[in-house]
Motif scaffolding. Structure first.
Motif, PDB file in Angstrom:
ATOM      1  N   GLU A  24      43.559  46.009  51.525  1.00  0.00           N
ATOM      2  CA  GLU A  24      42.420  46.025  50.659  1.00  0.00           C
ATOM      3  C   GLU A  24      42.786  46.694  49.395  1.00  0.00           C
ATOM      4  OE1 GLU A  24      38.800  45.930  53.898  1.00  0.00           O
ATOM      5  OE2 GLU A  24      39.052  47.749  52.762  1.00  0.00           O
ATOM      6  N   GLU A  25      43.358  48.006  49.562  1.00  0.00           N
ATOM      7  CA  GLU A  25      43.906  48.781  48.446  1.00  0.00           C
ATOM      8  C   GLU A  25      44.953  48.092  47.661  1.00  0.00           C
ATOM      9  OE1 GLU A  25      44.832  52.597  50.271  1.00  0.00           O
ATOM     10  OE2 GLU A  25      42.616  52.576  50.618  1.00  0.00           O
ATOM     11  N   LYS A  26      45.949  47.362  48.620  1.00  0.00           N
ATOM     12  CA  LYS A  26      47.217  46.661  47.966  1.00  0.00           C
ATOM     13  C   LYS A  26      46.474  45.282  46.961  1.00  0.00           C
ATOM     14  CE  LYS A  26      50.947  48.460  48.520  1.00  0.00           C
ATOM     15  NZ  LYS A  26      51.272  49.317  47.563  1.00  0.00           N
ATOM     16  N   ALA A  27      45.323  44.947  47.429  1.00  0.00           N
ATOM     17  CA  ALA A  27      44.855  43.539  46.825  1.00  0.00           C
ATOM     18  C   ALA A  27      44.235  44.106  45.300  1.00  0.00           C
ATOM     19  CB  ALA A  27      43.538  43.273  47.447  1.00  0.00           C
ATOM     20  N   ARG A  28      43.572  45.410  45.418  1.00  0.00           N
ATOM     21  CA  ARG A  28      42.908  45.893  44.281  1.00  0.00           C
ATOM     22  C   ARG A  28      44.018  46.106  43.341  1.00  0.00           C
ATOM     23  NH1 ARG A  28      40.063  49.991  46.629  1.00  0.00           N
ATOM     24  NH2 ARG A  28      38.596  48.434  47.235  1.00  0.00           N
ATOM     25  N   GLU A  29      45.236  46.721  43.890  1.00  0.00           N
ATOM     26  CA  GLU A  29      46.346  47.194  43.299  1.00  0.00           C
ATOM     27  C   GLU A  29      47.181  45.808  42.448  1.00  0.00           C
ATOM     28  OE1 GLU A  29      48.515  49.983  45.306  1.00  0.00           O
ATOM     29  OE2 GLU A  29      50.514  48.961  44.418  1.00  0.00           O
ATOM     30  N   VAL A  30      47.436  45.015  43.236  1.00  0.00           N
ATOM     31  CA  VAL A  30      48.270  43.909  42.701  1.00  0.00           C
ATOM     32  C   VAL A  30      47.388  42.815  41.883  1.00  0.00           C
ATOM     33  CG1 VAL A  30      49.456  41.932  43.491  1.00  0.00           C
ATOM     34  CG2 VAL A  30      49.885  44.038  44.601  1.00  0.00           C
ATOM     35  N   PHE A  31      46.214  42.703  42.251  1.00  0.00           N
ATOM     36  CA  PHE A  31      45.353  41.599  41.424  1.00  0.00           C
ATOM     37  C   PHE A  31      45.142  42.668  40.234  1.00  0.00           C
ATOM     38  CE2 PHE A  31      43.664  39.705  45.780  1.00  0.00           C
ATOM     39  CZ  PHE A  31      44.987  39.094  46.012  1.00  0.00           C
ATOM     40  N   GLY A  32      44.667  43.535  40.149  1.00  0.00           N
ATOM     41  CA  GLY A  32      44.469  44.256  39.084  1.00  0.00           C
ATOM     42  C   GLY A  32      45.518  44.222  37.963  1.00  0.00           C
ATOM     43  N   LEU A  33      46.658  44.234  38.281  1.00  0.00           N
ATOM     44  CA  LEU A  33      47.781  44.202  37.344  1.00  0.00           C
ATOM     45  C   LEU A  33      47.808  42.985  36.853  1.00  0.00           C
ATOM     46  CD1 LEU A  33      50.617  45.420  39.719  1.00  0.00           C
ATOM     47  CD2 LEU A  33      49.587  46.549  37.717  1.00  0.00           C
ATOM     48  N   SER A  34      47.187  41.981  37.302  1.00  0.00           N
ATOM     49  CA  SER A  34      47.107  40.628  36.516  1.00  0.00           C
ATOM     50  C   SER A  34      45.580  40.375  36.087  1.00  0.00           C
ATOM     51  CB  SER A  34      47.235  39.268  37.379  1.00  0.00           C
ATOM     52  OG  SER A  34      48.542  39.434  37.918  1.00  0.00           O
ATOM     53  N   ASN A  35      44.774  41.560  35.709  1.00  0.00           N
ATOM     54  CA  ASN A  35      43.710  41.462  35.226  1.00  0.00           C
ATOM     55  C   ASN A  35      42.554  40.836  35.914  1.00  0.00           C
ATOM     56  OD1 ASN A  35      41.984  42.467  33.116  1.00  0.00           O
ATOM     57  ND2 ASN A  35      42.301  40.589  31.720  1.00  0.00           N
ATOM     58  N   TYR A  36      42.574  40.777  37.190  1.00  0.00           N
ATOM     59  CA  TYR A  36      41.588  40.317  38.146  1.00  0.00           C
ATOM     60  C   TYR A  36      40.418  41.282  38.148  1.00  0.00           C
ATOM     61  CZ  TYR A  36      43.675  35.739  39.019  1.00  0.00           C
ATOM     62  OH  TYR A  36      43.957  34.224  38.722  1.00  0.00           O
ATOM     63  N   LYS A  37      39.197  41.042  38.272  1.00  0.00           N
ATOM     64  CA  LYS A  37      38.147  42.126  38.464  1.00  0.00           C
ATOM     65  C   LYS A  37      37.523  41.710  39.738  1.00  0.00           C
ATOM     66  CE  LYS A  37      38.384  43.512  34.103  1.00  0.00           C
ATOM     67  NZ  LYS A  37      39.594  44.389  34.059  1.00  0.00           N
ATOM     68  N   GLU A  38      36.937  42.611  40.543  1.00  0.00           N
ATOM     69  CA  GLU A  38      36.449  42.134  41.866  1.00  0.00           C
ATOM     70  C   GLU A  38      34.939  41.773  41.904  1.00  0.00           C
ATOM     71  OE1 GLU A  38      36.652  45.414  44.891  1.00  0.00           O
ATOM     72  OE2 GLU A  38      35.487  44.416  45.989  1.00  0.00           O
ATOM     73  N   VAL A  99      38.142  33.156  27.889  1.00  0.00           N
ATOM     74  CA  VAL A  99      38.825  32.670  29.123  1.00  0.00           C
ATOM     75  C   VAL A  99      40.084  33.326  29.137  1.00  0.00           C
ATOM     76  CG1 VAL A  99      37.733  30.378  29.433  1.00  0.00           C
ATOM     77  CG2 VAL A  99      39.634  30.754  27.767  1.00  0.00           C
ATOM     78  N   PRO A 100      40.996  33.621  30.297  1.00  0.00           N
ATOM     79  CA  PRO A 100      40.356  33.099  31.576  1.00  0.00           C
ATOM     80  C   PRO A 100      39.502  34.074  32.175  1.00  0.00           C
ATOM     81  CG  PRO A 100      42.538  33.982  31.578  1.00  0.00           C
ATOM     82  CD  PRO A 100      42.360  33.883  30.329  1.00  0.00           C
ATOM     83  N   VAL A 101      38.545  33.656  33.024  1.00  0.00           N
ATOM     84  CA  VAL A 101      37.716  34.622  33.763  1.00  0.00           C
ATOM     85  C   VAL A 101      38.259  34.862  35.191  1.00  0.00           C
ATOM     86  CG1 VAL A 101      35.305  34.985  34.754  1.00  0.00           C
ATOM     87  CG2 VAL A 101      35.695  34.001  32.418  1.00  0.00           C
ATOM     88  N   LYS A 102      38.828  35.824  35.264  1.00  0.00           N
ATOM     89  CA  LYS A 102      39.672  36.147  36.782  1.00  0.00           C
ATOM     90  C   LYS A 102      38.982  37.115  37.612  1.00  0.00           C
ATOM     91  CE  LYS A 102      44.243  35.854  34.331  1.00  0.00           C
ATOM     92  NZ  LYS A 102      45.405  36.785  34.340  1.00  0.00           N
ATOM     93  N   LEU A 103      38.547  36.720  38.775  1.00  0.00           N
ATOM     94  CA  LEU A 103      37.892  37.244  39.748  1.00  0.00           C
ATOM     95  C   LEU A 103      38.314  37.299  41.093  1.00  0.00           C
ATOM     96  CD1 LEU A 103      34.316  35.534  39.024  1.00  0.00           C
ATOM     97  CD2 LEU A 103      35.029  37.822  38.296  1.00  0.00           C
ATOM     98  N   TRP A 104      38.452  38.333  41.828  1.00  0.00           N
ATOM     99  CA  TRP A 104      39.139  38.680  43.208  1.00  0.00           C
ATOM    100  C   TRP A 104      37.838  38.913  43.992  1.00  0.00           C
ATOM    101  CZ3 TRP A 104      39.812  42.484  46.716  1.00  0.00           C
ATOM    102  CH2 TRP A 104      39.700  43.978  46.106  1.00  0.00           C
ATOM    103  N   TYR A 105      37.995  38.789  45.349  1.00  0.00           N
ATOM    104  CA  TYR A 105      36.931  39.409  46.326  1.00  0.00           C
ATOM    105  C   TYR A 105      37.664  39.478  47.747  1.00  0.00           C
ATOM    106  CZ  TYR A 105      37.538  34.485  47.293  1.00  0.00           C
ATOM    107  OH  TYR A 105      38.015  33.111  47.650  1.00  0.00           O
TER     108      TYR A 105
END
Ligand code: HAM
Length: 415
Positions: A24-38, A99-105
């Motif tokens: 989960e931490e890696k996801a937050r880290e890696v997706f965050g680098l591409s500007n994805y918000k949870e 745009v773009p709206v970038k979301l992760w979950y």
């Protein structure tokens, strides 16, 4: 009778949780680098969301949903999260954002499937959804994001498969072609494929039942599958995607049979498979779904995303050790131990102690198992306001004033 965990579900035990937190931490880290918000959406939604969103010709909607009624409403435990994220996107007016709206979950999903290795009824996904960009560069970026995340977890032995499902108009023609060629084989196709034949014939290409696989091996049918059916615009999108993947040095194969089990896709679909899993070897699946926002009554919005199964990743990655406590207090005096453990925790360090004043050797044994340092707080130490610090790795120990210890915990841990 002892009550047991439900078939197809599992406890994630304390000994396993560090590895889950790591994913989960890696996801937050890696997706965050591409500007994805949870984003966190509810675990149950209206049944209609999935019936309309995922599609009523899919196995997920027809056979696998956990649906129940409450106050006259039909509700369903989410079988996937794309439809829920789209619902939230529309409801919260995200189309007004730039745009773009970038979301992760991340979170649990529920499908009533036959449990087997790598397939559960409650499983966990991590996923991303990117809204507002129709260009193939976005598809390439999403695929590379999935790969970057998998690489960050130490996974390299992976195969990327891509395909284009075309758009509504070019797919219609292909659908008819597939129907015509498969018509003579209807009685030999499995019962699910007979339903698919009417509702979504492309799904037949992907059927895992042996008799259907055999039919698909027929040369005439294989030729049709291998032939590119997509219109010029869809072809241009697919060719650009391939070029971008080459630029990003992402190796892929085109699998014309890859159609995916959800109805919302158009153009790009992809799967990432591991060579170290059994039959359930897809660690990631995704694609473009440019009509879903509109299908759910939102404004026309291009979108692309993926989801990964965390149980499958957990099986593949190197396991993390549970972190040891900083300190374990050894004392025959409960009041002093209670007071001292509290002071340490209030300073932000982890500590525990024995509540029952077991023998010194028993407490030391426990300390060696669970912590990095033992803090001995016996009669002499209590009398002199000191503490004896024992490094459990080296065996070194020293006695210092309690105040000095409490004011220098960080440097003691670094020694
Ligand atoms: P999906 O292919 O149904 O796609 O699921 C994605 C991943 O979830 C699979 O590749 C697999 O790793 C995992 N998975 C699925 N079912 C199970 C199960 N029963 N037990 C364990 N793991 C499972 C979707 O869910 C789409 N919403 C992906 C997506 C997002 N497409 C666009 N955006």
């Amino acid at each position: 009778m002892v009550i047991k965990v439900q078939k197809g579900t599992k406890d994630i035990l304390p000994s396993e949780v560090s590895t889950w937190q790591y994913m989960e931490e890696k996801a937050r880290e890696v997706f965050g680098l591409s500007n994805y918000k949870e984003i966190r959406t509810p675990i149950f939604e209206s049944t209609e969301l999935f019936a309309r969103g995922v599609g009523d010709s899919t196995d997920i909607v027809n056979k696998e949903m956990y649906t129940f009624e409450k106050s006259g409403r039909s509700l369903t435990l989410r079988p996937e999260n794309t439809a829920s994220v789209v619902r939230s996107y529309i409801e919260n007016g995200f189309s007004r954002l730039s745009v773009p709206v970038k979301l992760w979950y991340k979170g649990p999903m529920f499908r009533y499937e036959r449990p087997q290795a790598g397939r559960q009824r409650q499983f966990h996904q991590i996923g991303v959804e990117c809204f507002g960009v129709k260009e193939p560069a976005c598809d390439a970026e999403v695929i590379s994001l999935a790969i970057n995340y998998l690489k960050a977890l130490g996974l390299n032995d992976l195969t990327v498969e891509i395909n284009s499902l075309g758009c509504n108009s070019c797919r219609l023609e292909y659908r008819n072609k597939i129907k015509n060629i498969l018509n003579p084989y209807l009685s030999r196709l499995c019962s699910d494929c007979n339903i698919r034949y009417e509702k979504n014939p492309l799904r037949i290409l992907d059927c895992k039942v042996d008799s259907c696989i055999e039919i698909m091996e027929n040369k005439e049918i294989r030729n049709i599958i291998e032939e590119s059916f997509i219109c010029n615009e869809c072809l241009d999108h697919f060719e650009k995607l391939k070029k971008y993947l080459d630029v990003l040095d992402i190796k892929y194969t085109v699998n014309r049979k890859l159609v995916r089990g959800l109805d919302y896709y158009n153009r790009t679909v992809f799967e990432i498979k591991s060579n170290n899993l059994g039959s359930q070897n897809a660690v990631c699946g995704g694609g473009r779904y440019d009509s879903l926002v509109e299908t759910l009554n939102g404004p026309s919005t291009a979108a692309v995303g993926f989801a990964m199964g965390l149980e499958r990743l957990y099986y593949l990655i190197e396991k993390r050790e549970d972190k040891k406590l900083d300190f374990y207090i050894i004392s025959g005096n409960t009041i002093e131990a209670l007071r001292f453990v509290n002071e340490i925790r209030n300073k932000g360090f982890s500590a525990d102690f024995d509540y029952t004043c077991k023998k010194f050797t028993k407490q030391l044994e426990k300390a060696s198992k669970v912590s990095r340092y033992a803090l001995i707080l016996e009669e002499d130490e209590i009398k002199n306001n000191t503490i004896t610090i024992k490094n459990l790795a080296s065996g070194d120990q020293k006695t210092i004033l309690q105040d000095k210890f409490l004011n220098n915990i960080s440097s003691i841990l670094e020694e």
